[in-house]
Design a protein around this motif. Sequence first.
Motif, PDB file in Angstrom:
ATOM      1  N   GLU A 171       0.787  -1.233   0.000  1.00  0.00           N
ATOM      2  CA  GLU A 171       0.000   0.000   0.000  1.00  0.00           C
ATOM      3  C   GLU A 171       0.820   1.285   0.000  1.00  0.00           C
ATOM      4  OE1 GLU A 171      -3.238   0.168  -0.384  1.00  0.00           O
ATOM      5  OE2 GLU A 171      -3.347  -2.026  -0.509  1.00  0.00           O
ATOM      6  N   PHE A 172       2.092   1.219   0.426  1.00  0.00           N
ATOM      7  CA  PHE A 172       2.876   2.448   0.568  1.00  0.00           C
ATOM      8  C   PHE A 172       4.220   2.305  -0.153  1.00  0.00           C
ATOM      9  CE2 PHE A 172       0.096   2.169   4.280  1.00  0.00           C
ATOM     10  CZ  PHE A 172      -0.552   3.392   4.205  1.00  0.00           C
ATOM     11  N   PRO A 173       4.768   3.427  -0.622  1.00  0.00           N
ATOM     12  CA  PRO A 173       6.045   3.375  -1.343  1.00  0.00           C
ATOM     13  C   PRO A 173       7.240   3.324  -0.390  1.00  0.00           C
ATOM     14  CG  PRO A 173       5.247   5.633  -1.290  1.00  0.00           C
ATOM     15  CD  PRO A 173       4.187   4.791  -0.618  1.00  0.00           C
ATOM     16  N   TYR A 174       8.162   2.424  -0.663  1.00  0.00           N
ATOM     17  CA  TYR A 174       9.401   2.327   0.093  1.00  0.00           C
ATOM     18  C   TYR A 174      10.562   2.219  -0.885  1.00  0.00           C
ATOM     19  CZ  TYR A 174       6.329   1.370   4.033  1.00  0.00           C
ATOM     20  OH  TYR A 174       5.350   1.481   4.983  1.00  0.00           O
ATOM     21  N   ASP A 175      11.743   2.587  -0.404  1.00  0.00           N
ATOM     22  CA  ASP A 175      12.942   2.453  -1.231  1.00  0.00           C
ATOM     23  C   ASP A 175      13.647   1.125  -0.985  1.00  0.00           C
ATOM     24  OD1 ASP A 175      13.104   5.157  -2.583  1.00  0.00           O
ATOM     25  OD2 ASP A 175      13.003   5.775  -0.492  1.00  0.00           O
ATOM     26  N   LEU A 176      13.376   0.509   0.162  1.00  0.00           N
ATOM     27  CA  LEU A 176      14.026  -0.753   0.515  1.00  0.00           C
ATOM     28  C   LEU A 176      13.302  -1.360   1.708  1.00  0.00           C
ATOM     29  CD1 LEU A 176      17.795  -1.490   0.576  1.00  0.00           C
ATOM     30  CD2 LEU A 176      16.466  -1.995   2.624  1.00  0.00           C
ATOM     31  N   ALA A 177      13.343  -2.695   1.812  1.00  0.00           N
ATOM     32  CA  ALA A 177      12.775  -3.383   2.971  1.00  0.00           C
ATOM     33  C   ALA A 177      13.824  -4.289   3.602  1.00  0.00           C
ATOM     34  CB  ALA A 177      11.550  -4.197   2.577  1.00  0.00           C
ATOM     35  N   ILE A 178      13.833  -4.313   4.926  1.00  0.00           N
ATOM     36  CA  ILE A 178      14.640  -5.264   5.705  1.00  0.00           C
ATOM     37  C   ILE A 178      13.651  -6.240   6.320  1.00  0.00           C
ATOM     38  CG2 ILE A 178      16.237  -5.569   7.625  1.00  0.00           C
ATOM     39  CD1 ILE A 178      17.037  -2.613   7.256  1.00  0.00           C
ATOM     40  N   VAL A 179      13.796  -7.526   6.023  1.00  0.00           N
ATOM     41  CA  VAL A 179      12.783  -8.504   6.434  1.00  0.00           C
ATOM     42  C   VAL A 179      13.415  -9.663   7.191  1.00  0.00           C
ATOM     43  CG1 VAL A 179      10.955 -10.044   5.644  1.00  0.00           C
ATOM     44  CG2 VAL A 179      11.382  -7.909   4.407  1.00  0.00           C
ATOM     45  N   ASP A 180      13.012  -9.823   8.443  1.00  0.00           N
ATOM     46  CA  ASP A 180      13.369 -11.025   9.198  1.00  0.00           C
ATOM     47  C   ASP A 180      12.500 -12.169   8.686  1.00  0.00           C
ATOM     48  OD1 ASP A 180      14.479 -12.681  11.178  1.00  0.00           O
ATOM     49  OD2 ASP A 180      12.780 -12.284  12.510  1.00  0.00           O
ATOM     50  N   LEU A 181      13.073 -13.333   8.505  1.00  0.00           N
ATOM     51  CA  LEU A 181      12.305 -14.438   7.925  1.00  0.00           C
ATOM     52  C   LEU A 181      11.396 -15.122   8.930  1.00  0.00           C
ATOM     53  CD1 LEU A 181      14.896 -16.078   5.504  1.00  0.00           C
ATOM     54  CD2 LEU A 181      13.156 -14.331   5.046  1.00  0.00           C
ATOM     55  N   GLY A 182      11.775 -15.132  10.210  1.00  0.00           N
ATOM     56  CA  GLY A 182      10.973 -15.819  11.222  1.00  0.00           C
ATOM     57  C   GLY A 182       9.933 -14.903  11.828  1.00  0.00           C
ATOM     58  N   LEU A 183       8.842 -14.673  11.107  1.00  0.00           N
ATOM     59  CA  LEU A 183       7.810 -13.733  11.545  1.00  0.00           C
ATOM     60  C   LEU A 183       6.536 -14.453  11.957  1.00  0.00           C
ATOM     61  CD1 LEU A 183       8.112 -11.101   8.662  1.00  0.00           C
ATOM     62  CD2 LEU A 183       8.994 -10.854  10.997  1.00  0.00           C
ATOM     63  N   PRO A 184       5.778 -13.890  12.894  1.00  0.00           N
ATOM     64  CA  PRO A 184       4.457 -14.445  13.206  1.00  0.00           C
ATOM     65  C   PRO A 184       3.432 -14.069  12.140  1.00  0.00           C
ATOM     66  CG  PRO A 184       4.915 -12.518  14.583  1.00  0.00           C
ATOM     67  CD  PRO A 184       6.167 -12.797  13.804  1.00  0.00           C
ATOM     68  N   LYS A 185       2.355 -14.828  12.074  1.00  0.00           N
ATOM     69  CA  LYS A 185       1.197 -14.614  11.187  1.00  0.00           C
ATOM     70  C   LYS A 185       1.477 -14.941   9.729  1.00  0.00           C
ATOM     71  CE  LYS A 185      -1.039 -11.186  14.156  1.00  0.00           C
ATOM     72  NZ  LYS A 185      -1.686  -9.852  14.220  1.00  0.00           N
ATOM     73  N   LEU A 186       2.614 -14.497   9.211  1.00  0.00           N
ATOM     74  CA  LEU A 186       2.973 -14.779   7.823  1.00  0.00           C
ATOM     75  C   LEU A 186       4.497 -14.751   7.745  1.00  0.00           C
ATOM     76  CD1 LEU A 186       1.346 -15.201   5.139  1.00  0.00           C
ATOM     77  CD2 LEU A 186       1.838 -12.800   4.624  1.00  0.00           C
ATOM     78  N   SER A 187       5.101 -15.801   7.214  1.00  0.00           N
ATOM     79  CA  SER A 187       6.560 -15.871   7.207  1.00  0.00           C
ATOM     80  C   SER A 187       7.154 -14.786   6.325  1.00  0.00           C
ATOM     81  CB  SER A 187       7.026 -17.242   6.709  1.00  0.00           C
ATOM     82  OG  SER A 187       6.830 -17.352   5.306  1.00  0.00           O
ATOM     83  N   GLY A 188       8.399 -14.436   6.612  1.00  0.00           N
ATOM     84  CA  GLY A 188       9.082 -13.448   5.801  1.00  0.00           C
ATOM     85  C   GLY A 188       9.188 -13.878   4.352  1.00  0.00           C
ATOM     86  N   ILE A 189       9.413 -15.156   4.122  1.00  0.00           N
ATOM     87  CA  ILE A 189       9.521 -15.658   2.744  1.00  0.00           C
ATOM     88  C   ILE A 189       8.195 -15.482   2.008  1.00  0.00           C
ATOM     89  CG2 ILE A 189       9.773 -17.763   1.363  1.00  0.00           C
ATOM     90  CD1 ILE A 189      11.932 -18.643   3.376  1.00  0.00           C
ATOM     91  N   GLU A 190       7.081 -15.763   2.685  1.00  0.00           N
ATOM     92  CA  GLU A 190       5.773 -15.605   2.037  1.00  0.00           C
ATOM     93  C   GLU A 190       5.462 -14.125   1.783  1.00  0.00           C
ATOM     94  OE1 GLU A 190       2.484 -16.542   0.033  1.00  0.00           O
ATOM     95  OE2 GLU A 190       4.052 -17.931   0.706  1.00  0.00           O
ATOM     96  N   VAL A 191       5.877 -13.258   2.704  1.00  0.00           N
ATOM     97  CA  VAL A 191       5.698 -11.821   2.489  1.00  0.00           C
ATOM     98  C   VAL A 191       6.419 -11.388   1.222  1.00  0.00           C
ATOM     99  CG1 VAL A 191       6.276  -9.521   3.358  1.00  0.00           C
ATOM    100  CG2 VAL A 191       5.365 -11.248   4.919  1.00  0.00           C
ATOM    101  N   ILE A 192       7.667 -11.837   1.077  1.00  0.00           N
ATOM    102  CA  ILE A 192       8.459 -11.470  -0.101  1.00  0.00           C
ATOM    103  C   ILE A 192       7.815 -12.012  -1.370  1.00  0.00           C
ATOM    104  CG2 ILE A 192      10.699 -11.782  -1.240  1.00  0.00           C
ATOM    105  CD1 ILE A 192      11.912 -11.913   1.634  1.00  0.00           C
TER     106      ILE A 192
END
Length: 229
Positions: free
Chosen positions: A42-63
Amino acid sequence: MKILLVEDDENLRRQLSGSLNGRGYTVEEAADGEEARYLGLEFPYDLAIVDLGLPKLSGIEVIRQWRANDIQFPILILTARGDWQDKVSGLEAGADDYLVKPFHMEELAARLNALLRRAAGHASPVIEIGPIKLDTVARTVHRHGELVKLTSYEYRTFEYLALNAGKTISKTELTEHLYHQDYDRDSNVLEVFVRRLRGKLDPDGDLNPITTVRGLGYRIEPPGESGNG
Protein backbone atom coordinates in the motif's frame (compact mmCIF):
# COMPACT_ATOMS: atom_id res chain seq x y z
CA MET A 1 15.26 7.19 1.73
CA LYS A 2 12.35 5.35 3.30
CA ILE A 3 12.93 1.85 4.70
CA LEU A 4 10.36 -0.71 5.83
CA LEU A 5 11.81 -2.64 8.79
CA VAL A 6 10.08 -5.98 9.43
CA GLU A 7 11.23 -7.59 12.68
CA ASP A 8 9.18 -9.24 15.44
CA ASP A 9 11.87 -8.88 18.14
CA GLU A 10 10.85 -5.55 19.69
CA ASN A 11 14.24 -4.79 21.23
CA LEU A 12 16.12 -5.47 17.98
CA ARG A 13 13.53 -3.56 15.97
CA ARG A 14 13.87 -0.49 18.17
CA GLN A 15 17.66 -0.71 18.11
CA LEU A 16 17.78 -0.98 14.32
CA SER A 17 15.17 1.72 13.81
CA GLY A 18 17.02 4.15 16.05
CA SER A 19 20.35 3.47 14.38
CA LEU A 20 18.92 3.82 10.87
CA ASN A 21 17.11 7.02 11.77
CA GLY A 22 20.39 8.33 13.10
CA ARG A 23 21.99 7.60 9.73
CA GLY A 24 19.42 9.71 7.94
CA TYR A 25 16.92 7.06 6.84
CA THR A 26 13.18 7.33 7.39
CA VAL A 27 12.08 4.05 8.98
CA GLU A 28 8.62 2.54 9.27
CA GLU A 29 8.15 -0.67 11.24
CA ALA A 30 6.15 -3.87 11.06
CA ALA A 31 6.13 -6.54 13.78
CA ASP A 32 4.48 -9.38 11.87
CA GLY A 33 4.12 -10.73 8.36
CA GLU A 34 0.54 -9.62 7.76
CA GLU A 35 1.30 -6.00 8.68
CA ALA A 36 4.44 -6.11 6.54
CA ARG A 37 2.56 -7.46 3.54
CA TYR A 38 -0.06 -4.71 3.82
CA LEU A 39 2.44 -1.87 4.21
CA GLY A 40 4.60 -3.07 1.33
CA LEU A 41 1.61 -3.29 -1.00
CA GLU A 42 0.00 0.00 0.00
CA PHE A 43 2.88 2.45 0.57
CA PRO A 44 6.05 3.37 -1.34
CA TYR A 45 9.40 2.33 0.09
CA ASP A 46 12.94 2.45 -1.23
CA LEU A 47 14.03 -0.75 0.52
CA ALA A 48 12.78 -3.38 2.97
CA ILE A 49 14.64 -5.26 5.71
CA VAL A 50 12.78 -8.50 6.43
CA ASP A 51 13.37 -11.03 9.20
CA LEU A 52 12.30 -14.44 7.93
CA GLY A 53 10.97 -15.82 11.22
CA LEU A 54 7.81 -13.73 11.54
CA PRO A 55 4.46 -14.45 13.21
CA LYS A 56 1.20 -14.61 11.19
CA LEU A 57 2.97 -14.78 7.82
CA SER A 58 6.56 -15.87 7.21
CA GLY A 59 9.08 -13.45 5.80
CA ILE A 60 9.52 -15.66 2.74
CA GLU A 61 5.77 -15.61 2.04
CA VAL A 62 5.70 -11.82 2.49
CA ILE A 63 8.46 -11.47 -0.10
CA ARG A 64 6.72 -13.87 -2.49
CA GLN A 65 3.49 -11.90 -2.30
CA TRP A 66 5.23 -8.56 -2.78
CA ARG A 67 7.02 -9.81 -5.87
CA ALA A 68 3.84 -11.45 -7.19
CA ASN A 69 2.25 -8.00 -7.01
CA ASP A 70 5.17 -6.40 -8.86
CA ILE A 71 6.65 -4.66 -5.82
CA GLN A 72 10.19 -3.92 -6.96
CA PHE A 73 12.02 -2.28 -4.06
CA PRO A 74 15.23 -4.06 -2.95
CA ILE A 75 14.85 -6.52 -0.07
CA LEU A 76 17.49 -7.47 2.48
CA ILE A 77 16.62 -10.55 4.55
CA LEU A 78 17.82 -11.24 8.08
CA THR A 79 18.53 -14.89 8.92
CA ALA A 80 19.83 -16.89 11.84
CA ARG A 81 23.37 -18.20 11.61
CA GLY A 82 23.60 -21.60 9.94
CA ASP A 83 20.13 -21.56 8.37
CA TRP A 84 21.45 -21.75 4.83
CA GLN A 85 18.17 -23.18 3.57
CA ASP A 86 16.39 -19.98 4.67
CA LYS A 87 18.96 -17.86 2.82
CA VAL A 88 18.37 -19.81 -0.38
CA SER A 89 14.59 -19.75 0.03
CA GLY A 90 14.60 -16.01 0.70
CA LEU A 91 16.71 -15.25 -2.35
CA GLU A 92 14.59 -17.54 -4.53
CA ALA A 93 11.45 -15.77 -3.29
CA GLY A 94 12.83 -12.49 -4.60
CA ALA A 95 15.15 -11.00 -1.95
CA ASP A 96 18.28 -9.24 -3.17
CA ASP A 97 20.72 -9.85 -0.32
CA TYR A 98 20.92 -11.35 3.16
CA LEU A 99 22.62 -10.68 6.47
CA VAL A 100 23.21 -13.25 9.21
CA LYS A 101 22.41 -12.46 12.85
CA PRO A 102 24.19 -11.25 14.87
CA PHE A 103 25.67 -8.53 12.68
CA HIS A 104 27.44 -5.20 12.96
CA MET A 105 25.44 -2.08 12.16
CA GLU A 106 28.23 -0.88 9.87
CA GLU A 107 27.81 -3.96 7.66
CA LEU A 108 24.04 -3.51 7.52
CA ALA A 109 24.46 0.15 6.55
CA ALA A 110 26.98 -0.74 3.84
CA ARG A 111 24.68 -3.39 2.35
CA LEU A 112 21.70 -1.02 2.38
CA ASN A 113 23.74 1.66 0.65
CA ALA A 114 24.91 -0.78 -2.02
CA LEU A 115 21.36 -2.07 -2.65
CA LEU A 116 19.98 1.45 -2.98
CA ARG A 117 22.76 2.48 -5.36
CA ARG A 118 22.32 -0.59 -7.55
CA ALA A 119 18.56 -0.11 -7.66
CA ALA A 120 19.17 3.42 -8.96
CA GLY A 121 21.75 2.22 -11.49
CA HIS A 122 24.85 3.55 -9.74
CA ALA A 123 27.88 1.32 -9.22
CA SER A 124 29.92 3.97 -7.40
CA PRO A 125 28.94 5.50 -4.05
CA VAL A 126 29.94 8.91 -5.44
CA ILE A 127 27.48 10.63 -7.78
CA GLU A 128 28.83 13.56 -9.80
CA ILE A 129 26.57 16.30 -11.10
CA GLY A 130 28.88 18.74 -12.81
CA PRO A 131 31.18 20.18 -10.12
CA ILE A 132 28.92 18.78 -7.37
CA LYS A 133 29.88 15.43 -5.81
CA LEU A 134 27.52 13.51 -3.56
CA ASP A 135 29.08 10.71 -1.49
CA THR A 136 26.30 8.34 -0.45
CA VAL A 137 28.57 6.50 2.02
CA ALA A 138 30.00 9.52 3.82
CA ARG A 139 26.67 11.32 3.27
CA THR A 140 28.47 14.48 2.21
CA VAL A 141 28.18 16.92 -0.68
CA HIS A 142 31.08 18.90 -2.16
CA ARG A 143 30.94 21.72 -4.69
CA HIS A 144 34.17 22.53 -6.54
CA GLY A 145 35.94 20.46 -3.88
CA GLU A 146 34.49 22.41 -0.95
CA LEU A 147 32.13 20.85 1.57
CA VAL A 148 28.53 22.05 1.35
CA LYS A 149 26.92 22.04 4.78
CA LEU A 150 23.42 20.58 4.48
CA THR A 151 20.82 19.72 7.08
CA SER A 152 19.59 16.13 7.24
CA TYR A 153 16.42 16.99 5.31
CA GLU A 154 18.35 18.94 2.68
CA TYR A 155 20.80 16.09 2.17
CA ARG A 156 18.04 13.49 1.91
CA THR A 157 16.15 15.61 -0.61
CA PHE A 158 19.22 16.05 -2.79
CA GLU A 159 20.25 12.40 -2.49
CA TYR A 160 16.82 11.17 -3.60
CA LEU A 161 16.77 13.50 -6.60
CA ALA A 162 20.37 12.59 -7.52
CA LEU A 163 19.74 8.84 -7.30
CA ASN A 164 16.79 9.41 -9.64
CA ALA A 165 18.60 11.73 -12.05
CA GLY A 166 16.78 11.99 -15.35
CA LYS A 167 13.35 11.45 -13.76
CA THR A 168 10.86 14.12 -12.83
CA ILE A 169 9.97 13.60 -9.17
CA SER A 170 6.64 14.99 -8.01
CA LYS A 171 6.34 16.76 -4.67
CA THR A 172 4.07 13.95 -3.49
CA GLU A 173 6.63 11.25 -4.35
CA LEU A 174 9.45 13.21 -2.77
CA THR A 175 7.48 13.66 0.43
CA GLU A 176 6.41 9.99 0.55
CA HIS A 177 9.97 8.72 0.18
CA LEU A 178 11.59 11.14 2.61
CA TYR A 179 9.19 11.49 5.49
CA HIS A 180 7.00 9.37 7.73
CA GLN A 181 3.37 8.77 6.85
CA ASP A 182 2.19 11.24 9.52
CA TYR A 183 4.45 14.03 8.24
CA ASP A 184 2.71 17.34 7.50
CA ARG A 185 2.59 17.18 3.70
CA ASP A 186 2.46 20.91 3.07
CA SER A 187 4.01 21.43 -0.36
CA ASN A 188 5.15 24.89 0.73
CA VAL A 189 7.48 23.28 3.28
CA LEU A 190 9.08 21.13 0.58
CA GLU A 191 9.49 24.19 -1.62
CA VAL A 192 11.38 25.90 1.19
CA PHE A 193 13.75 22.90 1.48
CA VAL A 194 14.40 22.87 -2.27
CA ARG A 195 14.91 26.65 -2.45
CA ARG A 196 17.34 26.53 0.47
CA LEU A 197 19.11 23.55 -1.08
CA ARG A 198 19.52 25.37 -4.39
CA GLY A 199 21.00 28.36 -2.59
CA LYS A 200 23.66 26.18 -0.97
CA LEU A 201 24.49 24.09 -4.03
CA ASP A 202 24.40 26.98 -6.49
CA PRO A 203 25.02 30.28 -4.66
CA ASP A 204 26.11 32.02 -7.87
CA GLY A 205 23.12 30.80 -9.87
CA ASP A 206 25.19 29.38 -12.71
CA LEU A 207 24.82 25.59 -12.24
CA ASN A 208 21.06 25.06 -11.99
CA PRO A 209 21.46 21.58 -10.43
CA ILE A 210 17.74 21.16 -9.67
CA THR A 211 15.24 21.96 -12.39
CA THR A 212 11.60 22.77 -11.66
CA VAL A 213 9.28 21.04 -14.13
CA ARG A 214 6.29 23.30 -13.82
CA GLY A 215 3.21 21.54 -12.53
CA LEU A 216 5.05 18.21 -12.26
CA GLY A 217 7.88 18.46 -9.74
CA TYR A 218 11.67 18.53 -9.64
CA ARG A 219 14.37 16.98 -11.77
CA ILE A 220 18.14 16.60 -11.77
CA GLU A 221 19.48 16.17 -15.27
CA PRO A 222 21.81 13.22 -15.94
CA PRO A 223 25.50 14.09 -16.49
CA GLY A 224 26.02 15.92 -19.76
CA GLU A 225 22.52 17.40 -19.87
CA SER A 226 21.07 20.62 -18.55
CA GLY A 227 17.66 22.09 -17.93
CA ASN A 228 15.95 25.33 -17.13
CA GLY A 229 13.99 25.99 -13.98
